[in-house]
Design an enzyme around this catalytic site. Structure first.
Site, PDB file in Angstrom:
ATOM      1  N   ARG A   1       6.777  15.009  67.149  1.00  0.00           N
ATOM      2  CA  ARG A   1       8.053  15.181  67.458  1.00  0.00           C
ATOM      3  C   ARG A   1       8.554  14.847  69.062  1.00  0.00           C
ATOM      4  NH1 ARG A   1       9.763  21.660  67.395  1.00  0.00           N
ATOM      5  NH2 ARG A   1       8.761  21.669  69.310  1.00  0.00           N
TER       6      ARG A   1
ATOM      7  N   ASN B   1      11.452  28.949  63.177  1.00  0.00           N
ATOM      8  CA  ASN B   1      11.716  29.815  64.351  1.00  0.00           C
ATOM      9  C   ASN B   1      13.101  29.668  65.031  1.00  0.00           C
ATOM     10  OD1 ASN B   1       8.936  29.988  64.094  1.00  0.00           O
ATOM     11  ND2 ASN B   1       8.423  28.536  65.688  1.00  0.00           N
ATOM     12  N   ASP B   2      13.425  28.305  65.120  1.00  0.00           N
ATOM     13  CA  ASP B   2      14.731  28.013  65.635  1.00  0.00           C
ATOM     14  C   ASP B   2      15.988  28.362  64.656  1.00  0.00           C
ATOM     15  OD1 ASP B   2      14.735  27.266  68.156  1.00  0.00           O
ATOM     16  OD2 ASP B   2      13.906  25.527  67.930  1.00  0.00           O
TER      17      ASP B   2
ATOM     18  N   CYS C   1       7.204  24.320  59.129  1.00  0.00           N
ATOM     19  CA  CYS C   1       6.169  24.441  60.227  1.00  0.00           C
ATOM     20  C   CYS C   1       6.498  25.375  61.401  1.00  0.00           C
ATOM     21  CB  CYS C   1       6.389  22.816  61.141  1.00  0.00           C
ATOM     22  SG  CYS C   1       7.751  22.466  61.570  1.00  0.00           S
TER      23      CYS C   1
ATOM     24  N   HIS D   1       7.544  30.254  72.735  1.00  0.00           N
ATOM     25  CA  HIS D   1       6.311  29.086  72.600  1.00  0.00           C
ATOM     26  C   HIS D   1       5.122  29.702  73.350  1.00  0.00           C
ATOM     27  CE1 HIS D   1       9.232  25.727  71.911  1.00  0.00           C
ATOM     28  NE2 HIS D   1       8.359  25.747  70.737  1.00  0.00           N
TER      29      HIS D   1
ATOM     30  N   GLU E   1      16.453  23.051  61.374  1.00  0.00           N
ATOM     31  CA  GLU E   1      16.291  24.170  62.459  1.00  0.00           C
ATOM     32  C   GLU E   1      17.792  24.917  63.094  1.00  0.00           C
ATOM     33  OE1 GLU E   1      13.509  23.558  65.567  1.00  0.00           O
ATOM     34  OE2 GLU E   1      14.575  21.701  66.163  1.00  0.00           O
TER      35      GLU E   1
ATOM     36  N   ARG F   1       3.754  18.984  69.276  1.00  0.00           N
ATOM     37  CA  ARG F   1       4.930  19.354  70.110  1.00  0.00           C
ATOM     38  C   ARG F   1       4.762  18.518  71.228  1.00  0.00           C
ATOM     39  NH1 ARG F   1       4.114  24.937  68.069  1.00  0.00           N
ATOM     40  NH2 ARG F   1       6.301  25.629  67.167  1.00  0.00           N
TER      41      ARG F   1
ATOM     42  N   ARG G   1      15.418  33.828  70.676  1.00  0.00           N
ATOM     43  CA  ARG G   1      13.804  34.199  70.051  1.00  0.00           C
ATOM     44  C   ARG G   1      12.893  34.428  71.356  1.00  0.00           C
ATOM     45  NH1 ARG G   1      11.973  27.937  68.711  1.00  0.00           N
ATOM     46  NH2 ARG G   1       9.934  28.627  69.002  1.00  0.00           N
TER      47      ARG G   1
HETATM   48  C1  PEP Z   1      10.692  25.880  64.906  1.00  0.00           C
HETATM   49  O1  PEP Z   1      11.857  25.880  65.364  1.00  0.00           O
HETATM   50  O2  PEP Z   1      10.752  26.484  63.951  1.00  0.00           O
HETATM   51  C2  PEP Z   1       9.452  24.882  65.451  1.00  0.00           C
HETATM   52  C3  PEP Z   1       8.630  24.732  64.590  1.00  0.00           C
HETATM   53  O3  PEP Z   1       9.844  24.496  66.342  1.00  0.00           O
HETATM   54  P1  PEP Z   1       9.598  25.160  67.809  1.00  0.00           P
HETATM   55  O4  PEP Z   1       8.827  26.371  67.728  1.00  0.00           O
HETATM   56  O5  PEP Z   1       8.741  24.117  68.713  1.00  0.00           O
HETATM   57  O6  PEP Z   1      11.042  25.327  68.395  1.00  0.00           O
HETATM   58 MG    MG Z   2      12.444  24.507  66.971  1.00  0.00          MG
END
Ligand code: PEP
Ligand code: MG
Length: 601
Positions: free
Chosen positions: A350, A470-471, A518, A207, A447, A314, A481
């Site tokens: 979210r 990402n997750d 996203c 993040h 995710e 977020r 990550r």
């Molecule tokens: C993700 O997990 O891809 C996502 C968009 O949310 P975050 O990066 O906030 O976990």
């Molecule tokens: Mg996520």
């Protein structure tokens, strides 16, 4: 260069005092400045040299932090006793005794007074000395006491944060150097406009670096042992294009980089040319681009760049570890403000996607694996009062604005059903009080592998899906990550990831509901064509990626992207897929992608 997952081989070289440390580039740009070393894990801080006139104030800050820490410990002790945990309550007695130890606290005060340093620094230095003394004791029982001191050190440093702003500011030209930079620290430091970030740990999708890209702040990570080599005040160059940190640069190097930094500054400040309408591929496929938003102030730029609303807001960025959950009224105001900014293009809020280690009041229960612990929707459902407050705030804000709700970390259909019940009951009770509410659509973050495996059922239960790559990569491949040491295993182009994406896109299509990609993948000009080839039509991304992705979309043909996506299904390793993609991109789209850059690994 940030190409695909941007592999990096750590290494360093030294010549005439100039030290070059290879790093992983995670946010583009070049900066020249002075090192400011950040310390601490929970609450991050740096050493400050105080003027005589500031000493008394600093001592008062320390006393206030000690009082606050005692109060917090007593509260935790009480709740533990109520739960019948007498044993753990005795640990808190030990903690209180440490805080009342006149010799220890006296040493911290003397440090502030004699060395004229900030309270954070004094606490850290003095308690670290105690910790290392205890660690060297041969008696095992006594040795373990260091854990209690460590705990008190963390708590005091947290309390010194006090929910307020840092009292003294960073100097201009500061380059933040740390083992790891927390997103909350970056937000706090950003008020002083640092020049760049260098960290030992963290990945492309951390993040902190998502935020750095949003702020257009050059950043590199994976800079091994930087804290051992850099001192606050050292001259430093950060090359966020090539993944390089240069400490104590020679004149010739400085001259070269001054030019690069000037260029970057120019690019950074070029006024945005307003764009409108959705981009279309050369063969006419329209792609909707939305913005991911963490900081309100930035949406104006996204709109100018043609973003259609916010695909992922977020909300946890409203959360402050030192203050806890924001109140309902504060949230209504924040959501209304963002709804107002975005207008009818809409925003998907979210619900808080935080983990238990971000809740200051519960730091006593440190989790071994926060990413697998009480976070996302799990934390929401187990902190129902706060979750309901957030739902009420969104319901009220959505009465006059186009606002929808996205649920993070869904692993099970039942979680969605439970939330829907909560939403219905809050709607009813607000209605009874005569408070106007809207009718937000409900969507799920996809995710987790479990969500992918049940996506058809989830798609039948919700109004839309948000695919969080990402997750998804983190959980599918079991690769943290935020952990630099496994960053080379973070393979976005792993067949398991691509097959999951295809399945999710297919499920949304079959259920006839919208799907937004996203995760950071959607904002990469290298990955976006693959997503488009796999059938994605909506991408939500970091604001500073919008222009580059738009330019990519208008320069490719959907049919070609589809051909590539179809072909990669036949490969069984990420290495084969990456090679194939490199070749195909050069072959089909050499006008967009630099061959040298694509082959640079
Ligand atoms: C993700 O997990 O891809 C996502 C968009 O949310 P975050 O990066 O906030 O976990
Ligand atoms: Mg996520």
């Amino acid at each position: 260069m940030i190409v695909f997952d941007n592999k990096h081989t750590p290494g360093s070289s030294e010549k005439n005092g100039e030290i070059r440390l290879s790093s992983r580039a995670v946010s583009r740009g070049v900066a020249i400045g002075k090192v400011v070393c950040l310390h601490g894990q929970t609450r991050q801080f740096y050493r400050l040299n105080l003027a005589d006139s500031q000493i008394d104030r600093e001592l008062r800050r320390l006393s206030a932090a000690i009082r606050l820490t005692k109060k917090q410990i007593k509260a935790i002790e009480r709740s533990n006793l109520e739960l019948g945990n007498g044993k753990s309550a005795s640990i808190f007695d030990v903690h209180l005794l440490i805080l009342e130890d006149k010799s220890l606290i006296g040493k911290v005060e003397s440090k502030i007074r004699d060395q004229k340093v900030n309270a954070e620094w004094a606490v850290k230095i003095v308690l670290d000395e105690y910790i290392s003394t205890y660690k060297s004791i041969s008696d095992e029982h006594l040795r373990d006491r260091y854990i209690d001191i460590q705990d008190i050190s963390d708590r005091l440093l947290n309390a010194l944060g006090g929910g307020g702003k840092p009292s003294i500011h960073l100097k201009k030209n500061s380059v933040i150097v740390a083992r790891e930079v927390k997103p909350s620290t970056l937000i706090e430091l950003n008020e002083n406009m640092p020049k760049a970030i260098v960290s030992e740990n963290g990945g492309w999708t951390s993040h902190t670096f998502i935020l750095a890209r949003e702020l257009n702040l050059p950043a590199v990570t994976g800079t091994k042992n930087i804290l051992r080599q850099a001192r606050t005040g050292d001259n430093v160059i950060v090359d966020g294009y090539n993944g390089l940190v240069i400490l104590n640069p020679e004149d010739e190097t400085l001259r070269k980089y001054k030019e690069a930094a000037k260029q970057f500054k120019k690019v950074r400040h070029v006024p945005i040319k307003a764009v409108s309408g959705n981009p279309k591929t050369l063969d006419g496929r329209e792609i909707i681009i939305r913005a991911n938003l963490d900081l309100h102030s930035i949406y104006g730029r996204a709109k100018k760049l043609g973003a259609k609303g916010i695909g992922l807001y977020r909300s946890e960025f409203l959360f402050n570890q030192y203050r806890g959950f924001p109140g309902e009224a504060e949230q209504v105001e924040a959501y209304r403000a963002i709804g107002e900014l975005v207008g009818e293009d809409g925003v998907r809020i979210r619900t808080f996607d935080i983990s238990v280690d971000q809740l200051a009041e519960e730091t006593s229960e440190k989790e071994k694996n926060p990413a697998l612990g009480l976070r996302g929707i799990r934390l929401g459902l187990s902190h129902e009062a706060e979750f309901r407050a957030q739902i009420r705030a969104i319901l009220q804000a959505s009465s006059d604005h186009s606002i929808d709700i996205v649920l993070p970390m869904i692993s099970d259909l039942l979680e969605i059903r439970e939330v829907k019940k909560i939403i219905d009951s809050e709607k009813r009770s607000l209605g009874k009080k005569g408070i106007r509410v809207g009718d937000p659509k409900i969507g799920a973050m996809i995710e987790l592998p479990a969500a992918v495996m049940t996506v058809e059922e989830i798609a039948a239960e919700v109004d839309f899906l948000n695919l969080g790559t990402n997750d998804l990569v983190q959980y599918l491949l079991a690769v943290d990550r935020d952990n630099e040491s496994v960053a080379d295993w973070f393979k976005t182009l792993h067949p398991a990831v691509l097959r999951s994406i295809e399945r999710v896109i297919g499920a949304a299509e079959n259920a006839n509901i919208p799907l937004i990609v996203c995760g950071e993948m959607g904002g990469s000009p290298f990955y976006a064509p693959i997503l488009i080839g796999l059938g994605a039509v909506e991408l939500s991304m970091n604001i500073n990626s919008i222009m580059r992705v738009r330019n990519t979309i208008v320069g490719i043909a959907y049919e070609e992207a589809r051909e590539i996506a179809n072909e990669i299904k036949t490969f069984s390793t990420s290495a084969e897929i990456e090679d194939f993609i490199r070749k195909s991109f050069i072959d089909k789209w050499s006008h967009l992608f630099d061959a040298q850059l694509l082959n640079s690994r």
